[in-house]
Enzyme design. Structure first.
Site, short mmCIF file in Angstrom:
data_model
loop_
_atom_site.label_atom_id
_atom_site.label_comp_id
_atom_site.label_asym_id
_atom_site.label_seq_id
_atom_site.Cartn_x
_atom_site.Cartn_y
_atom_site.Cartn_z
N GLU A 32 0.86 -1.23 0.06
CA GLU A 32 -0.15 0.13 0.13
C GLU A 32 0.68 1.20 -0.07
O GLU A 32 1.75 1.31 1.00
CB GLU A 32 -0.93 0.05 1.25
CG GLU A 32 -1.67 1.28 1.46
CD GLU A 32 -3.17 1.03 1.72
OE1 GLU A 32 -3.60 -0.11 1.51
OE2 GLU A 32 -3.86 1.98 2.03
N ARG A 33 0.64 2.18 -1.00
CA ARG A 33 1.62 3.40 -1.16
C ARG A 33 2.78 3.10 -1.19
O ARG A 33 3.75 3.88 -0.80
CB ARG A 33 1.23 4.21 -0.02
CG ARG A 33 -0.23 4.49 0.40
CD ARG A 33 -1.13 4.94 -0.74
NE ARG A 33 -2.34 5.19 -0.27
CZ ARG A 33 -3.27 5.70 -0.93
NH1 ARG A 33 -3.15 5.93 -2.39
NH2 ARG A 33 -4.72 5.83 -0.69
N ASN A 51 -3.89 -1.64 7.37
CA ASN A 51 -5.08 -2.40 6.84
C ASN A 51 -4.97 -3.72 6.68
O ASN A 51 -4.63 -4.46 5.59
CB ASN A 51 -5.38 -1.70 5.52
CG ASN A 51 -5.50 -0.11 5.43
OD1 ASN A 51 -6.18 0.35 6.45
ND2 ASN A 51 -4.96 0.48 4.42
N GLU A 108 -11.19 4.75 8.19
CA GLU A 108 -11.11 4.29 6.77
C GLU A 108 -11.91 2.81 6.38
O GLU A 108 -11.13 2.06 5.59
CB GLU A 108 -9.72 4.47 6.17
CG GLU A 108 -9.46 5.90 6.40
CD GLU A 108 -8.07 6.12 5.44
OE1 GLU A 108 -7.28 5.06 5.52
OE2 GLU A 108 -7.78 7.14 5.24
N ARG A 144 -3.51 3.38 16.92
CA ARG A 144 -3.43 4.29 15.87
C ARG A 144 -4.33 5.32 16.22
O ARG A 144 -5.48 4.82 16.25
CB ARG A 144 -3.20 3.95 14.37
CG ARG A 144 -1.84 3.26 14.26
CD ARG A 144 -2.03 2.77 12.68
NE ARG A 144 -1.41 3.66 11.95
CZ ARG A 144 -2.05 4.26 10.79
NH1 ARG A 144 -2.87 3.83 10.27
NH2 ARG A 144 -1.45 5.00 9.93
N ARG A 194 -12.05 17.47 10.31
CA ARG A 194 -11.36 16.14 10.15
C ARG A 194 -9.86 16.70 10.95
O ARG A 194 -9.28 15.53 11.73
CB ARG A 194 -10.99 15.86 8.81
CG ARG A 194 -9.87 14.65 8.89
CD ARG A 194 -9.67 14.05 7.59
NE ARG A 194 -8.73 13.16 7.41
CZ ARG A 194 -7.90 12.55 6.38
NH1 ARG A 194 -8.53 13.28 5.13
NH2 ARG A 194 -6.82 12.01 6.46
N LYS A 198 0.05 10.32 13.88
CA LYS A 198 0.85 10.95 12.74
C LYS A 198 1.14 12.34 12.66
O LYS A 198 0.59 13.03 13.62
CB LYS A 198 -0.01 10.92 11.44
CG LYS A 198 -0.49 9.63 11.07
CD LYS A 198 -1.15 9.70 9.47
CE LYS A 198 -1.61 8.18 8.89
NZ LYS A 198 -2.35 8.14 7.63
N ASP A 200 -2.89 14.10 7.18
CA ASP A 200 -2.24 12.93 6.50
C ASP A 200 -1.10 13.10 5.66
O ASP A 200 -1.08 13.36 4.60
CB ASP A 200 -3.56 12.50 5.77
CG ASP A 200 -3.16 10.87 5.47
OD1 ASP A 200 -2.13 10.50 5.72
OD2 ASP A 200 -4.04 10.16 4.75
N GLU A 243 3.71 9.18 -0.65
CA GLU A 243 2.55 8.96 -0.90
C GLU A 243 2.15 10.34 -1.30
O GLU A 243 1.64 10.57 -2.41
CB GLU A 243 1.77 8.62 0.13
CG GLU A 243 0.28 8.51 -0.07
CD GLU A 243 -0.66 7.98 1.04
OE1 GLU A 243 -0.20 7.58 2.00
OE2 GLU A 243 -1.83 8.03 0.83
C1 BDP Z 1 -3.63 7.30 4.28
C2 BDP Z 1 -3.25 6.34 3.11
C3 BDP Z 1 -4.06 5.01 3.31
C4 BDP Z 1 -3.20 4.39 4.56
C5 BDP Z 1 -3.81 5.29 5.55
C6 BDP Z 1 -3.46 4.98 6.93
O1 BDP Z 1 -3.93 6.82 1.93
O2 BDP Z 1 -3.68 4.21 2.15
O3 BDP Z 1 -4.08 3.10 4.74
O4 BDP Z 1 -3.18 6.48 5.35
O5 BDP Z 1 -2.36 5.49 7.52
O6 BDP Z 1 -2.64 8.31 3.97
O7 BDP Z 1 -4.03 4.10 7.88
#
Ligand code: BDP
Length: 696
Positions: free
Chosen positions: A164-165, A207, A288, A321, A333, A357, A362, A390
């Site tokens: 992912e990414r 994920n 998400e 997280r 947000r 984060k 993001d 990303e």
């Molecule tokens: C976002 C990404 C996504 C990640 C998410 C995360 O687009 O793919 O799953 O963060 O950190 O920036 O969970």
């Protein structure tokens, strides 16, 4: 004939393309300076070691590798401790930290000592770094201990090999070959991490597929844990909160259901039976679309505590997280994580750490800090940075992230008055956290050079160094990395460092000037798409964030707007609240600024934006010119690789510039003022470009 030609061609290519980047910053090519080489050789000629374990073996191997490469000598291991030139000594040192080391010169011997063999391994890497960067090995008196306990990479890798990414190929982990076959790359990975003090790795995507904790996969995870252990690296897994349902066949994953908590206890016992030093679980819950305790009317606290209880007997951790945000039509947000977690401060079990984060949205190229860093007094919070680019141009834009991390870590939260920087918070100094951690979302993959863009290796290197000491400067780290990676002359070293240290601001200027944020391509997150007005969720659009209209641009987070600024302590809030005083770089994060408002730079908001878009895009030409000047001074393959990527970056910077300028002009109807010339293409033409990149 044809075959001969091909062969000749491939030999030729082999010769010119000497360095493929695989060896990262641990190149160990022969040191050219003869005086230095002789001096170091003498100091490494004989070694005495007073302990023997699996870490001592890899430590000696590393010294041997470095000595044969850098010095062209093979050190001798000798029994007599007083005669050895280099002594590795396990024993109590003054600094009690289990990972600390000392390097001292005593009676012409270099003595590297530590409380554990792991500490000594770090000391050895420090000595090697000194040789790689031409530092003296005379009269040493070094003591060093990490300021953060958990220094980790989070891999967002899936069990089918995709990442992912990820922009550097496929996953490093060949699940289909494990546990039987151990790819040598796993060892190189462990060496690289140990060399920068990284001591934990989360192997899989947040994920998370539940498969990672099936017996089948746990066997594979164990095989990796066995490879990493001698290098002081612990393995962690991301888990799917609904696993009791998915794997256990239970009707629910409700954290307060006794069957569910028992299921987790059994699962955790099973994990520790296989991997006794397993680190713990990372959980992305109710974010998400991922499952979580709220699916059952419970809270993050309920979910985290239930799992932490299962891990506690094994000294395992729950890394929960804070990246959660439910769409609230009246909300912002920015405020979501704080709203969700602040209320539970002090109610989490002691083996829980909340992973935050760096910014509230993001991983944008510039974000103000997450308000959670100054807010959690009784629950440890840790830093999550993103190494994989990303939002930073994937693998075609050269963005050295050091200055960005440094800016975040130096920001003062004012939680306990002036000086309560984010660095001090995550070091556990401000609130006396018992657990501390910093992680980077990995940018590694199966590409031969690990990170796709050769210069992105520096971001991985920097994460490790900063996790060891969050107060190190990015300039110092860049200096080390360039010297270790390129072995080039002083002038070229300075040139490469200059590009690195400017690159983040350049990228910011042509993509997100003045605090514009979240205007990238929807879902794939590449290139400009400030015009995204519709998405599966309103807070996935660009409009939600830039709020451009005929009067101005930016998200009002002051009292008149969403008031998210109230989540900061007053010292920090004051820096951002006043539209006339805020640093221009953060303006649109907090204010809806009139297009024609005059800034401290002397220009209006619009003219300043235009100027930054244009200057930013132009600066890529300067990066190209600077890079051209190191031709012949760095390896030719790397040179050409970076040269080509810079060409793409230049093209894409112009794309960002034109797309942004032409789009925002629709609202303000203001011209592109001299000395800049309006884009030669139309808005429609620029908008078309996106389709080339769309993965949908
Ligand atoms: C976002 C990404 C996504 C990640 C998410 C995360 O687009 O793919 O799953 O963060 O950190 O920036 O969970």
């Amino acid at each position: 004939m044809r075959i001969l030609l091909l062969l000749a061609f491939s030999l030729f290519t082999f010769n010119t393309f000497a360095d493929d980047g695989y060896r990262l910053w641990l190149k160990y090519d022969r040191i050219q300076n003869e005086t230095l080489r002789k001096n170091y050789s003498q100091k490494l000629s004989t070694i005495h070691i007073n302990y023997n374990d699996e870490t001592s073996k890899v430590t000696l191997l590393e010294i041997e590798k470095a000595a044969t490469g850098l010095l062209k000598i093979k050190p001798q291991i000798i029994q007599n401790s007083t005669q050895a030139k280099l002594v590795l000594k396990l024993g109590k040192i003054e600094n009690a930290n289990p990972e600390a080391f000392e390097i001292k010169t005593l009676n012409k011997q270099i003595i590297i000592s530590g409380n554990t063999s792991k500490g000594i391994l770090y000391g050895v890497f420090e000595m090697i770094r000194r040789m790689q960067t031409s530092e003296s090995l005379e009269n040493l008196k070094i003591t060093s201990a990490p300021k953060i306990q958990l220094r980790m990479l989070n891999h967002w890798d899936n069990n089918n090999g995709t990442i992912e990414r990820g922009y550097a190929g496929m996953s490093l982990w060949k699940w289909y070959e494990l546990p039987e076959r151990i790819d040598t790359r796993y060892i190189e990975y462990a060496r690289a991490n140990a060399s920068i003090g990284i001591n934990g790795t989360v192997l899989n995507n947040v994920n998370a597929s539940a498969r990672f904790i099936t017996p089948e996969y746990l066997g594979k995870v164990k095989a990796l844990a066995d490879v990493f252990r001698p290098y002081g690296i612990k393995v962690f897994l991301s888990v799917n909160f609904a696993s009791p349902k998915i794997l256990g066949g239970l009707k629910t994953a409700d954290p307060l259901d006794p069957e569910v908590s028992q299921w987790w206890k059994n699962k955790v016992d099973e994990v520790y039976k296989l991997i006794p030093d397993f680190g713990g679980f990372v959980v992305k819950a109710n974010s998400e679309g991922e499952p979580g305790p709220m699916d059952f009317g419970r809270t993050h606290k309920d979910g985290a505590n239930m799992m932490a209880e299962a891990l506690a007997p094994h000294k395992g951790l729950i890394i929960w997280r804070a990246f959660v945000y439910n769409f609230d039509p009246k909300g912002d947000r920015f405020a979501a994580a704080y709203n969700e977690f602040k209320k539970f401060d002090g109610e989490f079990l002691p083996n829980i750490i909340i992973q935050v984060k760096n910014g509230p949205i993001d991983f944008q190229v510039r974000e103000p800090i997450s308000p959670l860093f100054g807010a959690m007094e009784k629950t440890p919070v840790s830093m999550e940075f993103q190494l994989t680019q990303e939002y930073l141009g994937w693998a075609t834009h050269w963005v050295y992230e050091g200055p960005m991390f440094e800016e975040v870590l130096k920001t003062d939260t004012y939680a306990k008055g002036k000086g309560s920087t984010v660095a001090k918070v995550i070091e556990g100094e401000v609130f006396k956290y018992p657990i501390t951690s910093m992680i980077g979302v990995a940018n590694t993959g199966s590409d031969r050079n690990w990170t796709g863009h050769p210069m992105a290796q520096a971001n991985w290197y920097t994460l490790g160094r900063l996790a060891w000491n969050p107060e190190m400067t990015s300039a110092k780290i860049a200096d080390e990395w360039v010297k270790m990676t390129f072995h080039t002359d002083a002038k070229s070293t300075e040139t490469i460092k200059k590009i690195m240290l400017e690159s983040r601001e350049i990228y910011t200027n042509y993509t997100n000037p003045l605090g514009v944020h979240h205007v990238m391509g929807e879902s794939h997150h590449f290139g400009p798409e400030p015009w995204v007005e519709k998405a599966p969720r309103p807070d996935w659009t660009a409009l939600y964030y830039h709020k451009a209209d005929s009067l101005g641009i930016g998200f009002d987070r002051t009292e008149k707007g969403s008031n998210s600024l109230a989540q900061y302590h007053s010292g920090l809030k004051d820096l951002y609240s006043d539209i006339d005083k805020i640093q221009p770089e953060f303006l649109l994060w907090f204010h809806h600024a009139p297009w024609r408002m005059k800034l401290s730079t002397g220009r209006t908001v619009w003219d300043e934006m235009v100027s930054r878009y244009y200057e930013g895009a132009k600066a890529v030409e300067q990066m190209q010119a600077d890079w051209a000047s190191v031709k012949g001074k760095v390896d030719q393959e790397t040179f050409e690789n970076v040269e080509a990527r810079l060409k793409t970056q230049r093209k894409e910077a112009l794309w960002w510039r034109d797309a942004s300028v032409l789009y925002f002009q629709k609202f303000n109807k203001m011209p592109v003022a001299a000395p800049y010339q309006k884009p030669s293409r139309t808005f429609e033409e620029v908008k078309q470009i996106v389709d080339v990149y769309h993965v949908r």
